[in-house]
Write a protein that holds these residues in place. Structure first.
Motif, PDB file in Angstrom:
ATOM      1  N   LEU A   1      42.833   2.343  38.564  1.00  0.00           N
ATOM      2  CA  LEU A   1      44.013   3.098  38.998  1.00  0.00           C
ATOM      3  C   LEU A   1      43.688   3.817  40.302  1.00  0.00           C
ATOM      4  O   LEU A   1      42.681   4.523  40.393  1.00  0.00           O
ATOM      5  CB  LEU A   1      44.430   4.106  37.923  1.00  0.00           C
ATOM      6  CG  LEU A   1      44.898   3.506  36.594  1.00  0.00           C
ATOM      7  CD1 LEU A   1      45.052   4.584  35.547  1.00  0.00           C
ATOM      8  CD2 LEU A   1      46.211   2.770  36.778  1.00  0.00           C
ATOM      9  N   ARG A   2      44.551   3.645  41.307  1.00  0.00           N
ATOM     10  CA  ARG A   2      44.325   4.265  42.612  1.00  0.00           C
ATOM     11  C   ARG A   2      45.618   4.875  43.147  1.00  0.00           C
ATOM     12  O   ARG A   2      46.721   4.459  42.782  1.00  0.00           O
ATOM     13  CB  ARG A   2      43.824   3.237  43.627  1.00  0.00           C
ATOM     14  CG  ARG A   2      42.498   2.605  43.321  1.00  0.00           C
ATOM     15  CD  ARG A   2      42.047   1.729  44.466  1.00  0.00           C
ATOM     16  NE  ARG A   2      41.534   0.438  44.024  1.00  0.00           N
ATOM     17  CZ  ARG A   2      41.347  -0.599  44.797  1.00  0.00           C
ATOM     18  NH1 ARG A   2      41.646  -0.515  46.090  1.00  0.00           N
ATOM     19  NH2 ARG A   2      40.884  -1.732  44.328  1.00  0.00           N
ATOM     20  N   VAL A   3      45.427   5.834  44.035  1.00  0.00           N
ATOM     21  CA  VAL A   3      46.561   6.427  44.749  1.00  0.00           C
ATOM     22  C   VAL A   3      46.931   5.502  45.914  1.00  0.00           C
ATOM     23  O   VAL A   3      46.053   4.973  46.606  1.00  0.00           O
ATOM     24  CB  VAL A   3      46.214   7.831  45.272  1.00  0.00           C
ATOM     25  CG1 VAL A   3      47.364   8.398  46.103  1.00  0.00           C
ATOM     26  CG2 VAL A   3      45.883   8.753  44.112  1.00  0.00           C
ATOM     27  N   GLY A   4      48.228   5.287  46.113  1.00  0.00           N
ATOM     28  CA  GLY A   4      48.699   4.456  47.214  1.00  0.00           C
ATOM     29  C   GLY A   4      49.901   5.095  47.899  1.00  0.00           C
ATOM     30  O   GLY A   4      50.658   5.845  47.277  1.00  0.00           O
ATOM     31  N   ARG A   5      50.040   4.805  49.181  1.00  0.00           N
ATOM     32  CA  ARG A   5      51.213   5.308  49.930  1.00  0.00           C
ATOM     33  C   ARG A   5      52.156   4.132  50.191  1.00  0.00           C
ATOM     34  O   ARG A   5      51.755   3.096  50.725  1.00  0.00           O
ATOM     35  CB  ARG A   5      50.787   5.940  51.244  1.00  0.00           C
ATOM     36  CG  ARG A   5      51.960   6.592  52.004  1.00  0.00           C
ATOM     37  CD  ARG A   5      51.492   7.243  53.291  1.00  0.00           C
ATOM     38  NE  ARG A   5      50.509   8.287  53.056  1.00  0.00           N
ATOM     39  CZ  ARG A   5      50.823   9.521  52.679  1.00  0.00           C
ATOM     40  NH1 ARG A   5      52.094   9.869  52.505  1.00  0.00           N
ATOM     41  NH2 ARG A   5      49.865  10.414  52.500  1.00  0.00           N
ATOM     42  N   ILE A   6      53.423   4.312  49.822  1.00  0.00           N
ATOM     43  CA  ILE A   6      54.431   3.269  49.999  1.00  0.00           C
ATOM     44  C   ILE A   6      54.854   3.245  51.461  1.00  0.00           C
ATOM     45  O   ILE A   6      55.454   4.201  51.962  1.00  0.00           O
ATOM     46  CB  ILE A   6      55.634   3.505  49.075  1.00  0.00           C
ATOM     47  CG1 ILE A   6      55.181   3.503  47.610  1.00  0.00           C
ATOM     48  CG2 ILE A   6      56.703   2.446  49.300  1.00  0.00           C
ATOM     49  CD1 ILE A   6      56.276   3.827  46.623  1.00  0.00           C
TER      50      ILE A   6
ATOM     51  N   ARG B   1      40.559   7.296  43.626  1.00  0.00           N
ATOM     52  CA  ARG B   1      40.534   6.800  42.260  1.00  0.00           C
ATOM     53  C   ARG B   1      41.162   7.802  41.304  1.00  0.00           C
ATOM     54  O   ARG B   1      40.986   9.009  41.436  1.00  0.00           O
ATOM     55  CB  ARG B   1      39.084   6.549  41.825  1.00  0.00           C
ATOM     56  CG  ARG B   1      38.458   5.259  42.295  1.00  0.00           C
ATOM     57  CD  ARG B   1      38.893   4.060  41.482  1.00  0.00           C
ATOM     58  NE  ARG B   1      38.796   4.304  40.070  1.00  0.00           N
ATOM     59  CZ  ARG B   1      37.668   4.239  39.361  1.00  0.00           C
ATOM     60  NH1 ARG B   1      36.540   3.927  39.956  1.00  0.00           N
ATOM     61  NH2 ARG B   1      37.663   4.467  38.055  1.00  0.00           N
ATOM     62  N   VAL B   2      41.877   7.295  40.327  1.00  0.00           N
ATOM     63  CA  VAL B   2      42.396   8.093  39.224  1.00  0.00           C
ATOM     64  C   VAL B   2      41.457   7.873  38.045  1.00  0.00           C
ATOM     65  O   VAL B   2      41.286   6.746  37.582  1.00  0.00           O
ATOM     66  CB  VAL B   2      43.834   7.691  38.862  1.00  0.00           C
ATOM     67  CG1 VAL B   2      44.323   8.503  37.666  1.00  0.00           C
ATOM     68  CG2 VAL B   2      44.764   7.901  40.048  1.00  0.00           C
ATOM     69  N   THR B   3      40.817   8.935  37.580  1.00  0.00           N
ATOM     70  CA  THR B   3      39.803   8.822  36.534  1.00  0.00           C
ATOM     71  C   THR B   3      40.196   9.671  35.330  1.00  0.00           C
ATOM     72  O   THR B   3      41.175  10.427  35.362  1.00  0.00           O
ATOM     73  CB  THR B   3      38.432   9.264  37.062  1.00  0.00           C
ATOM     74  OG1 THR B   3      38.529  10.622  37.558  1.00  0.00           O
ATOM     75  CG2 THR B   3      37.975   8.361  38.204  1.00  0.00           C
ATOM     76  N   PHE B   4      39.357   9.554  34.272  1.00  0.00           N
ATOM     77  CA  PHE B   4      39.625  10.239  33.014  1.00  0.00           C
ATOM     78  C   PHE B   4      38.319  10.866  32.537  1.00  0.00           C
ATOM     79  O   PHE B   4      37.310  10.172  32.408  1.00  0.00           O
ATOM     80  CB  PHE B   4      40.168   9.254  31.981  1.00  0.00           C
ATOM     81  CG  PHE B   4      41.451   8.584  32.403  1.00  0.00           C
ATOM     82  CD1 PHE B   4      42.670   9.079  32.000  1.00  0.00           C
ATOM     83  CD2 PHE B   4      41.415   7.481  33.244  1.00  0.00           C
ATOM     84  CE1 PHE B   4      43.845   8.477  32.407  1.00  0.00           C
ATOM     85  CE2 PHE B   4      42.582   6.880  33.653  1.00  0.00           C
ATOM     86  CZ  PHE B   4      43.805   7.377  33.239  1.00  0.00           C
ATOM     87  N   LEU B   5      38.359  12.165  32.286  1.00  0.00           N
ATOM     88  CA  LEU B   5      37.145  12.927  31.995  1.00  0.00           C
ATOM     89  C   LEU B   5      36.409  12.377  30.778  1.00  0.00           C
ATOM     90  O   LEU B   5      35.187  12.274  30.776  1.00  0.00           O
ATOM     91  CB  LEU B   5      37.496  14.403  31.780  1.00  0.00           C
ATOM     92  CG  LEU B   5      36.321  15.345  31.500  1.00  0.00           C
ATOM     93  CD1 LEU B   5      35.361  15.361  32.676  1.00  0.00           C
ATOM     94  CD2 LEU B   5      36.829  16.747  31.208  1.00  0.00           C
TER      95      LEU B   5
END
Length: 318
Positions: A162-167, A256-260
């Motif tokens: 999962l990643r952050v993206g700009r449209i 990156r979108v991560t989970f603890l």
């Protein structure tokens, strides 16, 4: 000042002394000092350029190392799954014909001890060694793999990239009123094309320039003639009420979108036959505070915050 002396011809110093006997020597010292300063400035600029070049090369090497690590982990995971699915070897059986007869000419002590006096034929011994070697390799393969746990590969949210993206741009799909096509920057050399089912009531113009959360390790697939290279993560209360998850303030494309509670590395590419996304989706939800989470663990961009729904609460993520 030896280096500065080499920058000036002796005739220049002689001419200055003739023009101005009193201050000629000071003028020469000024010229020499200025020349040394210019040389040191040039050396410093060259050093800065070299440092920037090294930083760029280091970043490229880090990226290559990360890709190689993903490939290695994927190969180890495949090897583990293959070893777990392979049938167990049958237990070795001893045929009555393989028993060694007692030599009639042996002494009574040797006969009682069961010590054979004649070795088995060489061909039979070679076949036995080969059989034992094959059985030993098959039994040792699962335990020699560092990722072998004796169970199927894990199925949790850490396998999702999962990643952050700009449209960058958005438009309607020419063959479907409920689909749209986005060009999204996810921190790579080129933007990715994403085909989404955002519904007919979504205002597409408002999406341009905004940040979103994307699933980037899905297998590319063609949707109505357009190849989609990622998946936009949305939350919804129904088919007509859809919102994109919002990345925290300060996020950049590629974060990156991560989970603890789930620190594992994502798959290089999710295999469709494993249905990882379908298995995880029931546990992906937006809570009563509007925070996106998996089994109570929030979608987090490290150092920047949590991903949220713009207005929905207590809804599903898809």
């Amino acid at each position: 000042m030896d280096n500065a002396d080499n920058l000036f011809h002796p005739s220049l110093a002689t001419a200055l002394m003739k023009l101005d006997p009193e201050d000629g020597e000071q003028i020469m010292e000024y010229f020499k000092t200025h020349a040394l300063l210019n040389r040191e400035k040039a050396l410093l600029q060259a050093s800065v350029r070299e440092q920037k070049k090294l930083l760029v090369e280091n970043a490229k090497l880090k990226k290559d190392i990360e890709q190689l690590r993903f490939q290695l982990q994927d190969k180890q995971r495949r090897r583990t799954a293959k070893a777990l699915l392979s049938p167990a070897p049958p237990p070795p059986t001893l045929s009555p014909t393989h028993t060694t007869p007692v030599n009639q000419s042996a002494s009574p002590a040797e006969a009682l001890a069961g010590v054979p006096t004649n070795p088995p034929p060489p061909s039979h011994d070679r076949r036995e060694r080969q059989s034992r070697r094959r059985r030993g390799e098959r039994k040792a393969r699962p335990t020699s793999d560092p990722l072998s746990l004796g169970v199927e590969p894990r199925v949790d949210v850490s396998r999702l990239d999962l990643r952050v993206g700009r449209i960058l741009s958005v438009r309607r799909h020419p063959l479907s009123e409920t689909m749209s096509i986005q060009e999204v920057d996810v921190g790579e050399n080129a933007p990715r094309t994403v085909v989404s089912k955002l519904g007919g009531k979504t205002d597409l113009e408002e999406l341009q320039g905004s940040l979103a959360v994307l699933l980037c390790n899905v297998k590319a697939c063609k949707m109505k003639g357009v190849v989609s290279q990622a998946r936009l993560i949305c939350c919804s209360t129904s088919d007509d009420c859809i919102e994109l998850l919002v990345a925290p303030t300060g996020s950049m494309p590629g974060d990156r979108v991560t989970f603890l509670n789930y620190p594992g590395e994502p798959d290089r590419e999710l295999q469709s036959k494993q249905r990882v996304w379908e298995l995880l989706q029931p546990d992906l939800q937006v809570d009563c505070r509007g925070v996106a989470n998996y089994k109570g663990c929030g979608f987090e961009v490290k150092g920047k915050g949590l991903c949220r729904a713009p207005s929905f609460t207590n809804c599903i993520i898809r």
